[in-house]
Design a protein around this motif. Structure first.
Motif, PDB file in Angstrom:
ATOM      1  N   SER A   1      -2.711   1.853  -3.927  1.00 47.35           N
ATOM      2  CA  SER A   1      -2.765   3.083  -3.146  1.00 47.35           C
ATOM      3  C   SER A   1      -4.194   3.237  -2.647  1.00 47.35           C
ATOM      4  O   SER A   1      -5.112   3.416  -3.444  1.00 47.35           O
ATOM      5  N   ALA A   2      -4.373   3.132  -1.335  1.00 44.07           N
ATOM      6  CA  ALA A   2      -5.711   3.326  -0.784  1.00 44.07           C
ATOM      7  C   ALA A   2      -6.175   4.763  -0.979  1.00 44.07           C
ATOM      8  O   ALA A   2      -7.376   5.039  -1.013  1.00 44.07           O
ATOM      9  N   LYS A   3      -5.242   5.679  -1.128  1.00 44.06           N
ATOM     10  CA  LYS A   3      -5.589   7.086  -1.327  1.00 44.06           C
ATOM     11  C   LYS A   3      -6.141   7.342  -2.728  1.00 44.06           C
ATOM     12  O   LYS A   3      -7.194   7.962  -2.902  1.00 44.06           O
ATOM     13  N   THR A   4      -5.426   6.852  -3.748  1.00 43.26           N
ATOM     14  CA  THR A   4      -5.831   7.117  -5.135  1.00 43.26           C
ATOM     15  C   THR A   4      -6.585   5.961  -5.772  1.00 43.26           C
ATOM     16  O   THR A   4      -7.150   6.112  -6.847  1.00 43.26           O
ATOM     17  N   GLU A   5      -6.584   4.803  -5.093  1.00 46.77           N
ATOM     18  CA  GLU A   5      -7.179   3.556  -5.588  1.00 46.77           C
ATOM     19  C   GLU A   5      -6.431   2.960  -6.781  1.00 46.77           C
ATOM     20  O   GLU A   5      -6.959   2.105  -7.493  1.00 46.77           O
ATOM     21  N   ALA A   6      -5.208   3.395  -6.994  1.00 47.69           N
ATOM     22  CA  ALA A   6      -4.376   2.761  -8.017  1.00 47.69           C
ATOM     23  C   ALA A   6      -4.180   1.293  -7.640  1.00 47.69           C
ATOM     24  O   ALA A   6      -3.959   0.967  -6.475  1.00 47.69           O
ATOM     25  N   GLY A   7      -4.274   0.411  -8.625  1.00 52.37           N
ATOM     26  CA  GLY A   7      -4.087  -1.013  -8.396  1.00 52.37           C
ATOM     27  C   GLY A   7      -5.276  -1.730  -7.797  1.00 52.37           C
ATOM     28  O   GLY A   7      -5.238  -2.950  -7.605  1.00 52.37           O
ATOM     29  N   PHE A   8      -6.357  -1.011  -7.534  1.00 48.13           N
ATOM     30  CA  PHE A   8      -7.511  -1.633  -6.882  1.00 48.13           C
ATOM     31  C   PHE A   8      -8.255  -2.599  -7.792  1.00 48.13           C
ATOM     32  O   PHE A   8      -8.874  -3.550  -7.299  1.00 48.13           O
TER      33      PHE A   8
ATOM     34  N   ASN B   1       0.809  -1.216   0.000  1.00 43.86           N
ATOM     35  CA  ASN B   1       0.000   0.000   0.000  1.00 43.86           C
ATOM     36  C   ASN B   1       0.845   1.270   0.000  1.00 43.86           C
ATOM     37  O   ASN B   1       2.029   1.256   0.294  1.00 43.86           O
ATOM     38  N   LYS B   2       0.178   2.373  -0.336  1.00 43.44           N
ATOM     39  CA  LYS B   2       0.745   3.732  -0.352  1.00 43.44           C
ATOM     40  C   LYS B   2       1.784   3.908  -1.458  1.00 43.44           C
ATOM     41  O   LYS B   2       2.762   4.648  -1.302  1.00 43.44           O
ATOM     42  N   ILE B   3       1.554   3.264  -2.595  1.00 47.48           N
ATOM     43  CA  ILE B   3       2.512   3.396  -3.698  1.00 47.48           C
ATOM     44  C   ILE B   3       2.528   4.818  -4.254  1.00 47.48           C
ATOM     45  O   ILE B   3       3.467   5.186  -4.975  1.00 47.48           O
ATOM     46  N   ASP B   4       1.518   5.622  -3.910  1.00 44.48           N
ATOM     47  CA  ASP B   4       1.521   7.026  -4.331  1.00 44.48           C
ATOM     48  C   ASP B   4       2.673   7.793  -3.691  1.00 44.48           C
ATOM     49  O   ASP B   4       3.059   8.871  -4.162  1.00 44.48           O
ATOM     50  N   LEU B   5       3.248   7.228  -2.604  1.00 41.52           N
ATOM     51  CA  LEU B   5       4.360   7.892  -1.915  1.00 41.52           C
ATOM     52  C   LEU B   5       5.730   7.436  -2.416  1.00 41.52           C
ATOM     53  O   LEU B   5       6.757   7.958  -1.957  1.00 41.52           O
ATOM     54  N   LEU B   6       5.773   6.494  -3.331  1.00 38.92           N
ATOM     55  CA  LEU B   6       7.051   5.964  -3.805  1.00 38.92           C
ATOM     56  C   LEU B   6       8.016   7.035  -4.323  1.00 38.92           C
ATOM     57  O   LEU B   6       9.233   6.924  -4.096  1.00 38.92           O
TER      58      LEU B   6
END
Length: 259
Positions: free
Chosen positions: A235-242, A203-208
């Motif tokens: 990314s739970a924030k952006t829902e990327a990869g969901f 999770n949190k790949i938006d912070l990578l």
């Protein structure tokens, strides 16, 4: 909307130990006794009662056609936000309910109750602050749920990368959520939870872009510990990869329901 707070908890086993004086290890309690210069390790099963109860619960869930997902992680991984976004995507197509484990507060349960899913809160602080949920505790929480109207029961376990993985609660699948902010070394440091789980959510790949997290190393470590286990970068924030994560979860639930 249902919400039950502060209903439960009794400790699974206390004996003469303090809250965390038990040694976990693949379902064994290890006691060390010294005789002169010799160290004698006495290993005994302490989870037999839990395993029996978990088997009983598994049979109940099978009879009712309920898929049970055990979600585990360390504190701050974004597990609750991931669950919020997951529920928003799969309801009402799947009838969901949630059991939330925390040592204190109903903060996470309050957030998840907004989804409209039935939510049962478990707090362990009154009984020593257990760092995991055991099968008998889940059984008591389930008594507040109508299993005939549930397809998917998600247990949000207490934040800890060690103890929860050692307790069978009658689940069908286990998922571990690892935030990239925690470091790529965590699978190697805490291998049991990655060995016991059926999928990993990174999770949190938006912070990578702002971290030195080595994704290849993290994936390699996970693959070495549990070859073939699905790893979803989200990314739970952006829902990327969901899409991939939800596809896997819904597929697992439908596979059980059609059986």
């Amino acid at each position: 909307m249902w919400f039950f707070a502060n209903r439960i908890i009794k400790r699974y086993h206390r004996g003469h130990h303090g809250p965390h004086d038990h040694h976990h290890g693949g379902g064994h309690d290890v006691e060390t006794k010294k005789s002169g210069t010799r160290e004698i390790k006495v290993v005994r099963r302490v989870l037999d009662a839990n395993d029996i109860m978990a088997g009983r619960m598994r049979a109940v869930f099978a009879e009712k056609g309920v898929f049970v997902l055990n979600m585990m992680s360390s504190p701050g991984s974004g597990k609750t936000t991931t669950l919020q976004k997951t529920l928003a995507r799969i309801m009402p197509g799947l009838r969901c309910a949630v059991i939330v484990g925390d040592i204190c507060t109903t903060v996470d349960a309050d957030r998840l109750a907004l989804s409209g899913a039935p939510v049962v809160q478990i707090n362990t602080d009154e009984f020593g602050g257990d760092c995991h949920l055991a099968a008998h505790v889940v059984e008591k929480a389930v008594a507040d749920l109508d299993l005939d109207n549930i397809d998917l029961l998600i247990v949000e376990n207490i934040g800890n990368l060690v103890c929860p993985a050692e307790f069978d609660i009658g689940e069908d699948k286990r998922v571990v959520v690892l935030s990239v902010t925690e470091g790529e070394d965590k699978p190697a440091k805490y291998p049991l939870i990655f060995r016991e789980c059926d999928a990993t959510l990174l999770n949190k790949i938006d912070l990578l872009p702002y971290l030195d997290f080595d994704m290849d190393l993290a994936r390699t470590s996970i693959a070495n510990i549990h070859p073939g286990m699905p790893v979803f970068e989200i990314s739970a924030k952006t829902e990327a990869g969901f899409d991939e994560w939800i596809g896997w979860l819904v597929g697992q639930v439908k596979e059980k329901l059609k059986g």
